[in-house]
Design an enzyme around this catalytic site. Sequence first.
Site: not given
Length: 286
Positions: A137-139, A272
């Site tokens: 979820r490191k977006t 990402t």
Amino acid sequence: MKRPAYVTDKALKQFIKNALEEDIQDGDHSTLSTIPKDLEQSAKLLVKQDCILAGVEMAEMIFKTFDKNLSVEVFIKDGEAAKAGDLAFVVSGSAQSILSTERLVLNCMQRMSGIATLTHDWDSRLVGTKTKLLDTRKTTPNFRICEKWAVAIGGGTNHRYGLYDMIMLKDNHIDYNGSITNAVKMAKDYIKKNKKKLKIEVETRNLEEVEEAIRAKADRIMLDNMDVKTMKKAVKMISGACESEASGGITRDMLKEIASTGVTYISAGALTHSAQNIDLSLKAVK
């Protein structure tokens, strides 16, 4: 290629609407002041460095959302290898519409192609193993749909899309709650009470926590920032009782060695947050 389930027309249209509103507001005055409304032209998408191309379908959606009369002739599809000098597509129609959507198309495609290219390179290191490469979820806020989609286009596997589609009990959850055993029990009670279909993953920091997560019957155990020797012991302890996931500070050079431990997944935020944009340009056809 088939879109991931989260890439719906509704989600794409909402993203495009917000992105165009951010950029255009009350008008693209550079274009409106210099380009006749009835002028029709074409522009070509040129690839300027070798890559795995991504964002072609997104580009088509942007063009069509802004102006349904724009037409796009595609020569290189999402997920296909492209070389410097290649022509990816030609868009034709209103010159005003092409100019007003140019930057949004390029921003999406350059970023998505960078992520797809990096993912493809990392994933190729796992060929011959049973281990799958996951994103995280490191977006970028409000750009997740593009970044996660690009990982899938590049051959990677998407982890949970957000906080809503999986229960992940991370170190802070465990520390706040008090124990892995109690946290997993509460999560299972919550799932039952609310009639959800959610897997439970538990982040572990040492072998004692791995043992506790196994006893608690987690669906997946994350092996966070463990060295390869400890990881091997953890995978042996799990022995197929649930899925396992290596995470934390993963680099490309580590992939094969980590996969040799037998972990089910390797997750890497670098896919990402550290991918370099690919150089692409949209040029007028003269």
